[in-house]
Design an enzyme around this catalytic site. Structure first.
Site, PDB file in Angstrom:
ATOM      1  N   GLU A  15     -36.324 -34.140 -52.594  1.00  0.00           N
ATOM      2  CA  GLU A  15     -37.077 -34.088 -53.955  1.00  0.00           C
ATOM      3  C   GLU A  15     -36.208 -33.249 -55.017  1.00  0.00           C
ATOM      4  OE1 GLU A  15     -39.999 -32.627 -55.180  1.00  0.00           O
ATOM      5  OE2 GLU A  15     -41.572 -32.537 -54.358  1.00  0.00           O
ATOM      6  N   ASN A 154     -46.134 -26.749 -56.983  1.00  0.00           N
ATOM      7  CA  ASN A 154     -45.302 -27.584 -58.024  1.00  0.00           C
ATOM      8  C   ASN A 154     -45.135 -27.646 -59.067  1.00  0.00           C
ATOM      9  OD1 ASN A 154     -44.598 -29.626 -56.236  1.00  0.00           O
ATOM     10  ND2 ASN A 154     -45.688 -30.152 -55.511  1.00  0.00           N
ATOM     11  N   ASP A 219     -47.105 -33.566 -58.669  1.00  0.00           N
ATOM     12  CA  ASP A 219     -46.100 -33.139 -57.398  1.00  0.00           C
ATOM     13  C   ASP A 219     -45.685 -32.721 -58.926  1.00  0.00           C
ATOM     14  OD1 ASP A 219     -43.645 -32.427 -56.012  1.00  0.00           O
ATOM     15  OD2 ASP A 219     -44.637 -34.693 -54.293  1.00  0.00           O
TER      16      ASP A 219
END
Length: 312
Positions: A15, A154, A219
């Protein structure tokens, strides 16, 4: 357009990638692996730095080093591998909540979204941390369950002029947008920017069924210089590119079922980097997508916005 695989050692949950223009390095995190990583993409080398708890997001600092949101607080690292200076504690129970997606705005404030790992209560929030001009850290909750019930923060990004803020709640399959006033740090006029179809009941990965009608959920995200919004679709095997008016422009198929977050990098900011996940994925999925958890890259026609730096 073809994706290249940047890393050979996969993360569990990659991430928060960003391209550091001064260092010419790509940074990202492995949340489940409790690591921060950085790569010299020209030399093919990767460095790893263990964290004391799960890092949710991070950003480069204008005066050097990083600002990092860990499960147990927000910290300042003045140099790679150096000591962590505590800046702030987020208002949640760390036994089932942690920091998630985040980055800095154009004025140098660090924004941090949170996630409820139980996926039961919709109590995720969005904070901004202001340490500019040497002031004591000022933590402000910008979005909370009272204004927008959410489970997983997100998709945080800003338009090129800094006047629109994007934020997604992944389980709701929705990306929202607000009018943003940078000098006053205020959000108004919320609207739904993109709404995706929900996950079908009982859906499971099937390599022979082309996702069986499921296209994933939003996301992490990034924005290019034309204001186009790129969002990774977790479990959707794609990155979606939206125009500023919400029109879907393109879908980029990915080498992993679970892409997590794109960013723009390289000297011309025309390389799109993408993190991905393999944590808790099925054996069938990992057999079909063995590079899950790796970082990928591809060249794009329109450059992206550069990373914003934390100011203290």
């Amino acid at each position: 357009m073809n994706w290249q695989t940047l890393t050979t050692q996969p993360c569990e949950l990659g991430e928060s990638p960003f391209w550091h223009p001064h260092e010419q390095l790509l940074y990202w995190i492995d949340i489940s692996g409790k690591k921060i990583l950085r790569a010299n993409v020209y030399m093919g080398t990767v460095e790893s730095w263990d964290m004391p708890s799960e890092p949710g997001c991070m950003a480069p600092a204008a005066s050097g080093g990083l600002v990092i949101a860990l499960r147990h607080g927000v910290f300042r690292a003045r140099q790679w591998g150096g000591p962590l200076q505590h800046l702030a504690t987020l208002d949640y129970d760390p036994t089932h909540m942690r920091a998630n997606d985040g980055k800095c705005d154009a004025l140098g404030r660090f924004w941090i979204g949170t996630i409820d790992e139980t996926k039961v209560a919709r109590n995720a929030a969005l904070y901004s941390l202001d340490c500019r001009d040497g002031r004591p850290p000022q933590l402000e909750r910008k979005l909370d369950p009272a204004t927008l019930p959410a489970t997983t923060a997100n998709g945080l990004a800003w338009s090129p002029d800094g006047r629109t803020l994007y934020w997604a709640d992944t389980p709701s399959h929705a990306v929202h947008a607000w009018d943003y006033e940078p000098s006053r740090n205020t959000l108004t006029a919320r609207r739904t920017f993109a709404q995706f179809a929900p996950k079908p009941a009982g859906w499971q990965f099937d390599p022979a069924a082309d996702n069986r009608g499921y296209r994933g959920r939003p996301d992490g995200a990034a924005v290019d210089v034309q204001g186009n919004y790129y969002v990774a679709m977790f479990e959707g095997r794609r990155v979606c590119q939206f125009a500023p008016d919400g029109t879907l422009l393109a879908e980029l198929a990915t080498p992993a079922q679970c892409p997590t977050m794109p960013c723009f990098g390289g000297e011309d900011l025309r390389t799109l980097y993408l993190t991905s996940a393999r944590h808790h994925r099925t054996a069938a999925e990992l057999d079909a997508f063995p590079r899950s958890g790796c970082v990928f890259s591809m060249r794009v026609a329109v450059p992206g916005l550069p990373v914003n730096f934390f100011t203290d």
